[in-house]
Design an enzyme around this catalytic site. Sequence first.
Site, short mmCIF file in Angstrom:
data_model
loop_
_atom_site.label_atom_id
_atom_site.label_comp_id
_atom_site.label_asym_id
_atom_site.label_seq_id
_atom_site.Cartn_x
_atom_site.Cartn_y
_atom_site.Cartn_z
CG ASP A 38 -2.09 1.71 1.43
OD1 ASP A 38 -1.72 2.17 0.51
OD2 ASP A 38 -3.08 0.78 1.48
CE1 TYR B 294 -10.08 9.64 -7.53
CE2 TYR B 294 -10.23 11.34 -9.79
CZ TYR B 294 -9.83 9.87 -8.67
OH TYR B 294 -9.31 10.14 -9.66
N GLY B 295 -12.00 14.38 -5.50
CA GLY B 295 -11.86 16.08 -6.16
C GLY B 295 -10.84 16.57 -5.91
CB ALA B 296 -11.09 17.99 -2.48
#
Length: 233
Positions: free
Chosen positions: A58, A152-154
């Site tokens: 990860d 997600y966009g941020a």
Amino acid sequence: MPVAIVTGASKGFGRAWATALAARGWDLVLDARSAGPLAETAAELKGHHTRVLAVSGDVTDPWHRGALVAAARELGGLDLLVNNASALGAEPLVRLDELPLDGLRQALETNVVAALGLIREALPLLRESAAGAVLNLSSDAAAEAYETWGGYGASKAALDQLSAVLAVEEPGLRVWAVDPGDMRTDLYRAAVPLDDDSGRPSPESVVPAFLRLLDARPASGRYSAPDLAEAER
């Protein structure tokens, strides 16, 4: 041979991009959380007669990031770092008034904090390369206001700004933040499972636009795959 680290390389764009690099003779360090699919990808790419090291884990784990850079060092250095691994923050996506704060933290941790962590780990090798470059996968959601894509966009907008500042601080490198545009991927299906994505481009169809970055080496900045493809014509 040039060396690249590609995160999120077991499927989708990451796998398509790694395949294209292998076909060009690049040696590769591949990352993904799922060891089985990652091993299958690595085995397939070794058929291109290139060296491929698969390191499952990860990217939010500092030890894992160190292992990726150590693998690149084993191959002789690092010329290209591709931060492709991403997290949505909620699956499926939800409005901001429903977005779990832990989900937002996960998106920021994976898409921004881990990306910077890997960049910092890799910088000594990238600086030694004659053509060191960082490629950060952005999104149109970083620049446009789409309902349910806020978290997600941020995170991708933050990655864009990180990329822009890194380019100023590391003028000897190329730092590209690239919006691939719509793609038919598992990530999109997880985000909007009820949407019909059959008409969306495959990741493989987007790769040629990205290859222009390696061929033309444009200045550091934010690009979109459609614009890169248009510039090629």
